[in-house]
Scaffold this active site. Structure first.
Site, PDB file in Angstrom:
ATOM      1  N   GLY A 123       7.591  -0.566  -5.417  1.00 48.52           N
ATOM      2  CA  GLY A 123       6.375   0.121  -5.001  1.00 48.52           C
ATOM      3  C   GLY A 123       5.723  -0.548  -3.805  1.00 48.52           C
ATOM      4  N   SER A 124       4.403  -0.500  -3.757  1.00 49.85           N
ATOM      5  CA  SER A 124       3.678  -0.916  -2.558  1.00 49.85           C
ATOM      6  C   SER A 124       3.707  -2.407  -2.275  1.00 49.85           C
ATOM      7  CB  SER A 124       2.230  -0.432  -2.634  1.00 49.85           C
ATOM      8  OG  SER A 124       2.183   0.977  -2.572  1.00 49.85           O
TER       9      SER A 124
END
Length: 585
Positions: free
Chosen positions: A175-176
């Site tokens: 993810g981020s």
């Protein structure tokens, strides 16, 4: 003694068995042995040949009937004890990590979770926690509700899942948190810089043909700098950035960051990452990859790559075995820290750390803040693939501290948390904060950061003279004095001399101020525009100037009523802006 053909009495047989005094502590790292005392999981398995002793024996000659021949050359070979294997794991840090991870998994009703704590400068793994865990002394008896409920209905192969170290033997979508890697690549390639106004634009989504890829936020972020893209964890901004970089360059750096190879940390059953084949990356794959989805890495691969950013851009091989001690001779074999390569420049690494700190002070990562310490970080929330909804969301948070000169990198990941707000900043950030608040003081790292909400002036220190010192010496002097430094370097920093510095020696500034270093080979100055600080608090003014690589000198308290140079003036990076503050009437 014999009664009715049954022998009675007491018979004593010698046996050797492993005993684990800490029970569940670091169970996934240590592993355990089978009934024959052969390691089958963890360090017990990968270092079994070192840990297992050699039994003694007598060597003699026999005839064809297997009768022993009297032979003066017969000899006795003494038994050898097993070696001691000393880990880099710190039992106290491990205990702290396990305590807070267990609470987080249970409070968020997550399937499981993991924590890795690493020293980025040496690659030493200080803690490696996973929950649910198990007791090493009774490994075949589940101790957590998760496994107890399903144990009797599992096949033998399914039961082995309880012993699998997911930090090296499982992949997940980062993810981020992966945005840090892509941002570092962009800065290194001079594709953008930290604070270029209106460099990116978010309308809430990006279109790729008929495919709409949304930002996580329901409110568009609008025009942004690179710093703001990270602070907001903006997906459209990252998609635009990845498009500028291009797949070929991204993959070159992914390889340099070690993301295409196992880390070889020394634990069994380590697996590799799962990326798209380079020639199969179309615009949608490039877009999702920009914010860490539809690619998979192991937690150990991710924290190792982020540790390179925290270590002046140098990638270290993670180390979990510190030394092996021969228990018969006391000879010590040390496993040395191993530097793999310089991935990004020190200048890029410093810029990244500065932006990571902004994420924690002003962005989505405020839950990772630790009072008294500077922390840099990045949140992550990966969404499960459409075809695999059982995978669940992964909420993660990666952090470094102190942000200016990191001594700790920590990664927390919670898998499939069953709460309404399952984002990394909400469920994993507090875990990071709690662990760091105990680990940093334990390691003797001083809490020298003053809470800017209650103090308008940090401690004032004097800029030392570092001209005619090597870059390495100058950097060390400045760090010890309490300053940050930035420089562009061609050559070896142990040999190249500093020829100029900004601000000049003798300037009095708050601690953690910036000193720009220049050499004969790199004497190009960079100008920046002084922002408007009017009516800001001291903390707001300091952060605004910091984002421009400018320093602050404060007089008074309250809000800014004047500044010198004035807003809009073009000055050299590292320059000092004097502000006068006054309390509102």
């Amino acid at each position: 003694m014999k009664e009715n053909d049954i022998y009675t009495g007491i018979n004593i047989d010698e046996d050797i068995k492993r005993y684990y005094p800490y029970n569940n502590l670091a169970s996934y790292v240590i592993g355990f042995c089978d009934s024959e005392n052969q390691g089958i999981y963890g360090i017990e398995r990968s270092y079994n040949s070192y840990l297992t002793g050699t039994p003694g024996k007598i060597v003699t000659s026999t005839d064809v009937h297997k009768d022993e021949i009297s032979d003066e050359n017969g000899k006795y070979i003494e038994a050898e004890n097993g070696n001691n294997v000393v880990l880099t794991i710190d039992a106290n840090i491990q205990s702290i990590a396990e305590k807070h991870l267990k609470t987080a998994v249970e409070e968020n009703n997550a399937r499981n979770g993991n924590v890795i704590v690493m020293n980025p400068n040496s690659g030493d793994v200080l803690a490696m926690a996973q929950y649910p865990d198990y007791d090493l002394n009774t490994p075949f008896t589940p101790t957590s509700d998760y496994w107890i409920e399903k144990w009797d209905n599992l096949s033998s192969s399914d039961k082995t899942e309880m012993y699998r170290n997911i930090m090296v033997s499982s992949r997940y979508e980062p993810g981020s948190t992966f945005k840090l890697v892509n941002s570092a690549i962009a800065l290194e390639e001079n594709i953008t810089n930290t604070d270029i106004a209106d460099d990116f634009s978010c309308v809430g989504y990006e279109m790729f043909g008929n495919t709409k890829i949304k930002c996580w936020s329901s409110i568009a972020h609008g025009k942004q700098t690179m710093r703001q893209v990270l602070e907001n964890s903006c997906n459209p901004g990252m998609m635009q950035l990845a498009s500028r970089i291009g797949t070929r360059t991204l993959y070159k750096y992914y390889n340099a960051f070690g993301l295409f190879n196992k880390t070889n940390v020394g634990l069994p059953e380590e697996i590799n990452s799962d990326f798209h084949k380079e020639d199969k990356v179309a615009e949608t794959e490039l877009a999702t990859m920009s914010f860490g989805q539809r690619i998979k890495v192991t937690p150990m691969q991710l924290i190792t790559s982020i540790s390179a950013i925290a270590n002046d851009g140098i990638l270290m091989k993670p180390r979990i075995v510190k030394e092996i001690i021969n228990t018969d001779t006391n000879a010590v074999t040390t496993t040395k820290s191993e530097q793999i390569r310089q991935v990004i420049s020190s200048e890029t690494a410093n810029k990244m750390l500065d932006m990571m700190e902004s994420v924690v002070t002003d962005g989505t990562g405020t839950s990772g803040n630790v009072k008294g310490y500077s922390v840099g970080g990045k949140t992550g929330t990966s969404e499960p693939p459409v075809e695999d909804k059982d995978y669940g969301y992964v909420a993660s948070f990666v952090a470094v501290s102190p942000a200016e000169n990191p001594e700790i990198v920590i990664l927390v990941a919670l898998y499939d948390p069953q709460v309404e707000n399952y984002h990394g900043g909400t469920v994993s950030g507090p875990v990071v904060s709690k662990i760091l608040s105990e680990v940093l003081p334990y390691l003797g790292i001083s809490a020298d950061k003053i809470d800017t909400d209650t103090s308008s002036q940090r401690s004032i220190i004097t800029v030392p003279n570092i001209e005619n010192k090597t870059v390495a010496e100058a950097q060390k002097v400045l760090t010890n004095a309490g300053f940050r430094s930035m420089f562009t370097l061609n050559g070896n920093k142990n040999e190249v001399l500093v020829t100029d510095q900004v601000p000049a020696a003798g300037t009095k500034l708050p601690n953690n101020s910036l000193v720009m270093l220049y050499t004969a080979e790199n004497n190009v100055r960079t100008s920046t525009t002084v922002p408007n600080l009017g009516n800001m608090t001291a903390a707001q003014a300091a952060n605004s100037l910091k984002s421009k690589n400018l320093n602050i000198s404060i007089e008074g308290s309250g809000n800014v009523i004047s500044q010198d140079p004035t807003a809009g003036t073009s000055v050299e990076q590292g320059s000092v802006v004097k502000v006068v503050l006054k309390e509102k009437e």
